[in-house]
Design a protein around this motif. Structure first.
Motif, PDB file in Angstrom:
ATOM      1  N   GLU A 171      -9.944  17.170  -8.772  1.00 22.48           N
ATOM      2  CA  GLU A 171      -9.844  15.978  -9.891  1.00 22.48           C
ATOM      3  C   GLU A 171      -9.641  14.727  -8.901  1.00 22.48           C
ATOM      4  N   ILE A 172     -10.553  13.945  -8.838  1.00 16.94           N
ATOM      5  CA  ILE A 172     -10.477  12.715  -8.156  1.00 16.94           C
ATOM      6  C   ILE A 172      -9.471  11.686  -9.098  1.00 16.94           C
ATOM      7  N   ILE A 173      -8.297  11.258  -8.639  1.00 23.06           N
ATOM      8  CA  ILE A 173      -7.396  10.689  -9.285  1.00 23.06           C
ATOM      9  C   ILE A 173      -7.148   9.120  -9.090  1.00 23.06           C
ATOM     10  N   GLY A 174      -8.022   8.993  -7.929  1.00 17.62           N
ATOM     11  CA  GLY A 174      -8.202   7.372  -7.574  1.00 17.62           C
ATOM     12  C   GLY A 174      -8.696   7.225  -6.032  1.00 17.62           C
ATOM     13  N   GLU A 175      -8.977   6.009  -5.777  1.00 18.74           N
ATOM     14  CA  GLU A 175      -9.560   5.664  -4.443  1.00 18.74           C
ATOM     15  C   GLU A 175      -8.925   4.495  -4.123  1.00 18.74           C
ATOM     16  N   CYS A 176      -8.699   4.220  -2.859  1.00 13.18           N
ATOM     17  CA  CYS A 176      -8.013   3.108  -2.155  1.00 13.18           C
ATOM     18  C   CYS A 176      -8.732   2.855  -0.919  1.00 13.18           C
ATOM     19  N   GLU A 177      -8.960   1.414  -0.888  1.00 18.39           N
ATOM     20  CA  GLU A 177      -9.794   0.902  -0.009  1.00 18.39           C
ATOM     21  C   GLU A 177      -8.830   0.503   1.584  1.00 18.39           C
ATOM     22  N   ASN A 178      -7.584   0.719   1.420  1.00 20.72           N
ATOM     23  CA  ASN A 178      -6.826   0.490   2.369  1.00 20.72           C
ATOM     24  C   ASN A 178      -5.489   1.146   2.599  1.00 20.72           C
ATOM     25  N   GLY A 179      -4.699   0.964   3.619  1.00 19.88           N
ATOM     26  CA  GLY A 179      -3.585   1.826   3.705  1.00 19.88           C
ATOM     27  C   GLY A 179      -2.310   1.170   2.802  1.00 19.88           C
ATOM     28  N   LEU A 202     -20.155   9.162  -0.665  1.00 20.64           N
ATOM     29  CA  LEU A 202     -20.619  10.423  -0.066  1.00 20.64           C
ATOM     30  C   LEU A 202     -19.524  11.563  -0.415  1.00 20.64           C
ATOM     31  N   LEU A 203     -18.161  11.007  -0.165  1.00 15.35           N
ATOM     32  CA  LEU A 203     -17.064  12.039  -0.443  1.00 15.35           C
ATOM     33  C   LEU A 203     -17.010  12.297  -1.876  1.00 15.35           C
ATOM     34  N   ARG A 204     -17.246  11.416  -2.770  1.00 12.65           N
ATOM     35  CA  ARG A 204     -17.210  11.572  -4.148  1.00 12.65           C
ATOM     36  C   ARG A 204     -18.235  12.607  -4.517  1.00 12.65           C
ATOM     37  N   THR A 205     -19.376  12.365  -4.130  1.00  8.54           N
ATOM     38  CA  THR A 205     -20.773  13.198  -4.256  1.00  8.54           C
ATOM     39  C   THR A 205     -20.484  14.848  -3.776  1.00  8.54           C
ATOM     40  N   TYR A 206     -19.949  14.845  -2.562  1.00  4.84           N
ATOM     41  CA  TYR A 206     -19.732  16.033  -2.351  1.00  4.84           C
ATOM     42  C   TYR A 206     -18.518  16.862  -3.066  1.00  4.84           C
ATOM     43  N   LEU A 207     -17.461  16.044  -3.439  1.00  2.00           N
ATOM     44  CA  LEU A 207     -16.623  16.906  -4.136  1.00  2.00           C
ATOM     45  C   LEU A 207     -16.982  16.852  -5.659  1.00  2.00           C
ATOM     46  N   SER A 208     -17.843  16.193  -6.153  1.00  2.00           N
ATOM     47  CA  SER A 208     -18.406  16.535  -7.469  1.00  2.00           C
ATOM     48  C   SER A 208     -18.932  18.018  -7.702  1.00  2.00           C
ATOM     49  N   THR A 238      -6.614  14.798  -6.452  1.00  2.00           N
ATOM     50  CA  THR A 238      -7.171  14.076  -5.131  1.00  2.00           C
ATOM     51  C   THR A 238      -7.114  12.653  -5.112  1.00  2.00           C
ATOM     52  N   LEU A 239      -6.736  12.180  -3.958  1.00  2.00           N
ATOM     53  CA  LEU A 239      -6.909  10.886  -3.790  1.00  2.00           C
ATOM     54  C   LEU A 239      -7.735  10.414  -2.593  1.00  2.00           C
ATOM     55  N   ILE A 240      -8.506   9.538  -2.624  1.00  2.00           N
ATOM     56  CA  ILE A 240      -9.504   9.014  -1.498  1.00  2.00           C
ATOM     57  C   ILE A 240      -9.083   7.788  -0.899  1.00  2.00           C
ATOM     58  N   ILE A 241      -8.480   7.779   0.499  1.00  2.00           N
ATOM     59  CA  ILE A 241      -8.123   6.645   1.196  1.00  2.00           C
ATOM     60  C   ILE A 241      -9.108   6.297   2.376  1.00  2.00           C
ATOM     61  N   PRO A 262      -0.343  12.880  -5.825  1.00  2.00           N
ATOM     62  CA  PRO A 262      -1.439  13.654  -5.555  1.00  2.00           C
ATOM     63  C   PRO A 262      -1.307  14.940  -4.809  1.00  2.00           C
ATOM     64  N   ASP A 263      -2.101  16.138  -4.911  1.00  2.00           N
ATOM     65  CA  ASP A 263      -1.986  17.367  -4.207  1.00  2.00           C
ATOM     66  C   ASP A 263      -2.420  17.218  -2.969  1.00  2.00           C
ATOM     67  N   LEU A 264      -3.581  16.488  -2.905  1.00  2.00           N
ATOM     68  CA  LEU A 264      -4.552  16.243  -1.712  1.00  2.00           C
ATOM     69  C   LEU A 264      -4.939  14.851  -1.531  1.00  2.00           C
ATOM     70  N   ILE A 265      -4.913  14.488  -0.271  1.00  2.00           N
ATOM     71  CA  ILE A 265      -5.560  13.120   0.054  1.00  2.00           C
ATOM     72  C   ILE A 265      -6.602  13.118   1.092  1.00  2.00           C
ATOM     73  N   PHE A 266      -7.826  12.649   1.030  1.00  2.00           N
ATOM     74  CA  PHE A 266      -8.667  12.500   2.149  1.00  2.00           C
ATOM     75  C   PHE A 266      -8.159  11.148   2.826  1.00  2.00           C
ATOM     76  N   LEU A 267      -7.945  11.137   3.883  1.00  2.00           N
ATOM     77  CA  LEU A 267      -7.482   9.812   4.529  1.00  2.00           C
ATOM     78  C   LEU A 267      -8.147   9.563   5.714  1.00  2.00           C
ATOM     79  N   ASP A 268      -9.027   8.253   5.798  1.00  5.25           N
ATOM     80  CA  ASP A 268      -9.484   7.812   6.996  1.00  5.25           C
ATOM     81  C   ASP A 268      -8.292   7.117   8.090  1.00  5.25           C
TER      82      ASP A 268
END
Length: 144
Positions: free
Chosen positions: A32-40, A20-26, A8-11, A52-58
């Motif tokens: 498995e959070i494999i990375g975080e990104c601050e922009n597109g 907050l998302l990291r806390t919820y996902l824990s 999972t990747l958080i963008i 990744p299998d999954l992304i959380f995308l703003d």
């Protein structure tokens, strides 16, 4: 998809939202959070490299939006949009989003979204297994 874990990747441009998302996902050991990104732009690079299998995308981020970012990727993971804006929901589902979480969302709402992703990934795996069996099927004498 890895047997046990969903990579999972958080963008997300906001640090508090990522935290907050990291806390919820824990609380979800299959994630498995494999990375975080601050922009597109970081998101495009990370998706294409990490696959990744999954992304959380703003959606609303500086420089390029989440939608614009999706136009630039080669790998197409499952997507759960996380946004404070309800007016993008229809467009999100045009991108085949698994879900659309409106901020602030609850742990229970996140859990429901993850269940949808798991079902989708399971169907993909089943489909891939069938295709592999067909491709490996002995063809000698089959059409003779």
């Amino acid at each position: 998809m890895n047997e046990e874990k969903i990579s999972t990747l958080i963008i997300e441009d906001e640090e508090l939202a990522r935290k907050l998302l990291r806390t919820y996902l824990s609380e979800h050991e299959e994630i498995e959070i494999i990375g975080e990104c601050e922009n597109g732009f970081e998101g495009v690079k990370a998706i294409n490299e990490l696959k990744p299998d999954l992304i959380f995308l703003d959606i609303q981020m500086p420089k390029i939006t989440g939608f614009e970012m999706l136009e630039l990727v080669d790998h197409h993971p499952e997507i759960i949009f996380t946004t404070a804006y309800d007016q993008f929901a229809l467009k999100a589902f045009e991108y085949n989003a698994a879900d659309y979480l409106l901020k602030p969302f609850s742990k229970e709402r996140l859990k429901d979204a993850l269940e949808k992703v798991k079902e989708r990934l399971l169907k993909q795996t089943d489909h891939e297994d069938i295709v592999e069996k067909i491709n490996n099927f002995p063809r000698e004498g089959f059409l003779d």
